[in-house]
Design a protein around this motif. Structure first.
Motif, PDB file in Angstrom:
ATOM      1  N   LEU A  15       2.606  -7.075  26.780  1.00 46.64           N
ATOM      2  CA  LEU A  15       2.298  -7.953  25.651  1.00 46.64           C
ATOM      3  C   LEU A  15       3.365  -9.031  25.556  1.00 46.64           C
ATOM      4  N   THR A  16       2.955 -10.295  25.729  1.00 48.75           N
ATOM      5  CA  THR A  16       3.903 -11.394  25.646  1.00 48.75           C
ATOM      6  C   THR A  16       4.000 -11.917  24.210  1.00 48.75           C
ATOM      7  N   GLU A  17       5.045 -12.664  23.947  1.00 52.32           N
ATOM      8  CA  GLU A  17       5.210 -13.285  22.630  1.00 52.32           C
ATOM      9  C   GLU A  17       4.057 -14.236  22.337  1.00 52.32           C
ATOM     10  N   GLU A  18       3.663 -14.996  23.332  1.00 58.11           N
ATOM     11  CA  GLU A  18       2.556 -15.929  23.188  1.00 58.11           C
ATOM     12  C   GLU A  18       1.280 -15.201  22.790  1.00 58.11           C
ATOM     13  N   GLN A  19       0.993 -14.096  23.453  1.00 57.86           N
ATOM     14  CA  GLN A  19      -0.208 -13.327  23.146  1.00 57.86           C
ATOM     15  C   GLN A  19      -0.150 -12.725  21.745  1.00 57.86           C
ATOM     16  N   ALA A  20       1.006 -12.201  21.371  1.00 50.38           N
ATOM     17  CA  ALA A  20       1.158 -11.579  20.058  1.00 50.38           C
ATOM     18  C   ALA A  20       0.897 -12.586  18.935  1.00 50.38           C
ATOM     19  N   LEU A  21       1.365 -13.813  19.104  1.00 51.67           N
ATOM     20  CA  LEU A  21       1.155 -14.841  18.078  1.00 51.67           C
ATOM     21  C   LEU A  21      -0.325 -15.168  17.925  1.00 51.67           C
ATOM     22  N   THR A  22      -1.077 -15.162  19.023  1.00 54.69           N
ATOM     23  CA  THR A  22      -2.513 -15.448  18.922  1.00 54.69           C
ATOM     24  C   THR A  22      -3.239 -14.328  18.179  1.00 54.69           C
ATOM     25  N   ILE A  23      -2.762 -13.104  18.303  1.00 47.09           N
ATOM     26  CA  ILE A  23      -3.375 -11.990  17.579  1.00 47.09           C
ATOM     27  C   ILE A  23      -3.207 -12.198  16.075  1.00 47.09           C
ATOM     28  N   LYS A  24      -2.038 -12.656  15.673  1.00 47.84           N
ATOM     29  CA  LYS A  24      -1.801 -12.944  14.248  1.00 47.84           C
ATOM     30  C   LYS A  24      -2.763 -14.022  13.760  1.00 47.84           C
ATOM     31  N   MET A  25      -2.930 -15.086  14.518  1.00 48.89           N
ATOM     32  CA  MET A  25      -3.801 -16.173  14.086  1.00 48.89           C
ATOM     33  C   MET A  25      -5.251 -15.723  13.982  1.00 48.89           C
ATOM     34  N   ASN A  26      -5.675 -14.904  14.925  1.00 47.05           N
ATOM     35  CA  ASN A  26      -7.041 -14.387  14.853  1.00 47.05           C
ATOM     36  C   ASN A  26      -7.223 -13.445  13.675  1.00 47.05           C
ATOM     37  N   ALA A  27      -6.190 -12.663  13.359  1.00 46.62           N
ATOM     38  CA  ALA A  27      -6.276 -11.758  12.204  1.00 46.62           C
ATOM     39  C   ALA A  27      -6.475 -12.548  10.912  1.00 46.62           C
ATOM     40  N   ILE A  28      -5.766 -13.680  10.781  1.00 49.28           N
ATOM     41  CA  ILE A  28      -5.906 -14.504   9.577  1.00 49.28           C
ATOM     42  C   ILE A  28      -7.270 -15.188   9.570  1.00 49.28           C
ATOM     43  N   THR A  29      -7.686 -15.707  10.718  1.00 49.78           N
ATOM     44  CA  THR A  29      -8.982 -16.383  10.792  1.00 49.78           C
ATOM     45  C   THR A  29     -10.109 -15.440  10.407  1.00 49.78           C
ATOM     46  N   GLU A  30     -10.077 -14.209  10.898  1.00 54.09           N
ATOM     47  CA  GLU A  30     -11.129 -13.243  10.582  1.00 54.09           C
ATOM     48  C   GLU A  30     -11.150 -12.896   9.092  1.00 54.09           C
ATOM     49  N   TRP A  31     -10.014 -13.049   8.412  1.00 55.19           N
ATOM     50  CA  TRP A  31      -9.965 -12.769   6.977  1.00 55.19           C
ATOM     51  C   TRP A  31     -10.877 -13.724   6.205  1.00 55.19           C
ATOM     52  N   SER A  32     -11.232 -14.856   6.804  1.00 50.51           N
ATOM     53  CA  SER A  32     -12.087 -15.825   6.117  1.00 50.51           C
ATOM     54  C   SER A  32     -13.522 -15.330   5.972  1.00 50.51           C
ATOM     55  N   ALA A  33     -13.839 -14.149   6.484  1.00 50.54           N
ATOM     56  CA  ALA A  33     -15.137 -13.553   6.174  1.00 50.54           C
ATOM     57  C   ALA A  33     -15.283 -13.336   4.674  1.00 50.54           C
ATOM     58  N   LEU A  34     -14.156 -13.209   3.980  1.00 54.04           N
ATOM     59  CA  LEU A  34     -14.188 -13.019   2.524  1.00 54.04           C
ATOM     60  C   LEU A  34     -14.799 -14.219   1.798  1.00 54.04           C
ATOM     61  N   PRO A  35     -14.265 -15.445   1.952  1.00 55.46           N
ATOM     62  CA  PRO A  35     -14.915 -16.571   1.270  1.00 55.46           C
ATOM     63  C   PRO A  35     -16.310 -16.864   1.813  1.00 55.46           C
ATOM     64  N   ALA A  36     -16.552 -16.573   3.102  1.00 55.83           N
ATOM     65  CA  ALA A  36     -17.892 -16.779   3.653  1.00 55.83           C
ATOM     66  C   ALA A  36     -18.901 -15.863   2.958  1.00 55.83           C
ATOM     67  N   THR A  37     -18.506 -14.621   2.700  1.00 58.41           N
ATOM     68  CA  THR A  37     -19.392 -13.689   2.004  1.00 58.41           C
ATOM     69  C   THR A  37     -19.638 -14.144   0.576  1.00 58.41           C
ATOM     70  N   GLU A  38     -18.591 -14.610  -0.089  1.00 58.71           N
ATOM     71  CA  GLU A  38     -18.761 -15.121  -1.454  1.00 58.71           C
ATOM     72  C   GLU A  38     -19.736 -16.295  -1.461  1.00 58.71           C
ATOM     73  N   MET A  39     -19.666 -17.152  -0.443  1.00 54.95           N
ATOM     74  CA  MET A  39     -20.598 -18.267  -0.325  1.00 54.95           C
ATOM     75  C   MET A  39     -22.027 -17.768  -0.131  1.00 54.95           C
ATOM     76  N   PHE A  40     -22.212 -16.840   0.801  1.00 59.01           N
ATOM     77  CA  PHE A  40     -23.553 -16.321   1.085  1.00 59.01           C
ATOM     78  C   PHE A  40     -24.171 -15.686  -0.159  1.00 59.01           C
ATOM     79  N   LEU A  41     -23.406 -14.885  -0.877  1.00 57.56           N
ATOM     80  CA  LEU A  41     -23.945 -14.218  -2.063  1.00 57.56           C
ATOM     81  C   LEU A  41     -24.297 -15.233  -3.158  1.00 57.56           C
ATOM     82  N   ARG A  42     -23.470 -16.246  -3.314  1.00 57.32           N
ATOM     83  CA  ARG A  42     -23.742 -17.289  -4.313  1.00 57.32           C
ATOM     84  C   ARG A  42     -25.007 -18.066  -3.982  1.00 57.32           C
ATOM     85  N   ASP A  43     -25.164 -18.436  -2.710  1.00 59.14           N
ATOM     86  CA  ASP A  43     -26.254 -19.326  -2.315  1.00 59.14           C
ATOM     87  C   ASP A  43     -27.546 -18.590  -1.978  1.00 59.14           C
TER      88      ASP A  43
END
Length: 262
Positions: A15-43
């Motif tokens: 596991l390289t430092e470069e790879q580890a940082l991308t895992i963090k970014m993907n973890a945060i990006t996937e967290w956006s399922a929360l506002p997406a779900t709020e949007m879907f339920l509203r609309d």
């Protein structure tokens, strides 16, 4: 998460430092399922069946972020996203036509399937390779679920559904023309917050996505062609038409755009 991920196989030398940082970014990006779900339920208050499906989609999408965070917690605790970093991607998406949003997220699942497949190939550490393989398969399955709701929409809404799906299909398959990979996480969704109204713009490193795609997992023309082919193939089946190119789909779009306008 306890049985499908081979945690004991972790190899810190792979596991390289470069790879580890991308895992963090993907973890945060996937967290956006929360506002997406709020949007879907509203609309989609008019559609209880789809809203109920959203509870399942949200549960599974949120596991993507959680498993990536768990990986970091176990093996790179210094990179676990903070509460503030996660909360930054929870912001309101403006209301949009439900049929267009449905198609947008179907295309997003098709694209993520290919992105995560490439991520699994790029990583060298065996546990994270397996995690990204799971994520890729999840996204493909979610795309299939969205497609079922699109079929139902065709039966219920007819030409309005054809117009909406073909319009967004042309947009999402035209990333080469736009100069960037089109995905729900890098599209503008709140004009009052512009230009910080994309999920990508609210990451700790807003330039990360393009770098991940261009120089790390190397999502090139061949891989992009698979995304476009997947969109065209599924719309061909959905509309019982043969779309070999984006031009074919755009011709179809114009036909139904004019029909619904009149």
């Amino acid at each position: 998460m306890s049985t499908d991920v081979p945690w004991a196989e972790f190899d810190p030398t792979l596991l390289t430092e470069e790879q580890a940082l991308t895992i963090k970014m993907n973890a945060i990006t996937e967290w956006s399922a929360l506002p997406a779900t709020e949007m879907f339920l509203r609309d989609n208050k008019h559609d209880s069946d789809f809203s109920a499906f959203m509870s399942i989609w949200f549960y599974e999408e949120q596991k993507h972020s959680l498993v990536l965070q768990e990986y970091l917690r176990r093996f790179r605790p210094d990179l676990v996203p903070t509460e503030a970093e996660l909360h930054a991607v929870r912001f309101e998406f403006e209301p949009a036509p439900p049929l267009e949003t449905l198609m947008l997220h179907f295309c997003g699942e098709v694209r993520l399937t290919q992105w995560y497949r490439r991520a699994s190939d790029w990583h060298t550490e065996p546990v994270i390779k397996k995690i990204y393989d799971h994520l890729s398969r999840d996204e493909a399955r979610h795309g299939g679920a969205y497609l079922k709701f699109m079929k139902r929409a065709l039966e219920q809404d007819g030409d309005a559904a054809r117009a909406a799906f073909s319009k967004i299909g042309v947009l999402m398959a035209s990333s080469s023309r736009s100069g960037k990979p089109l995905h729900p996480t890098n599209l503008h969704v709140n004009k009052e917050l512009f230009p910080n109204d994309t999920v990508q713009s609210r990451l700790p490193d807003p330039e990360w996505l393009e770098r991940w795609l261009d120089t790390q997992i190397v999502f090139g023309k061949d891989q992009e062609a698979r995304v476009i082919a997947g969109i065209l193939r599924n719309l061909s089946m959905l509309f019982d038409q043969e779309f070999e190119t984006i031009t074919d789909l755009n011709r179809f779009r114009k036909q139904y755009a004019s029909a619904t306008a009149s």
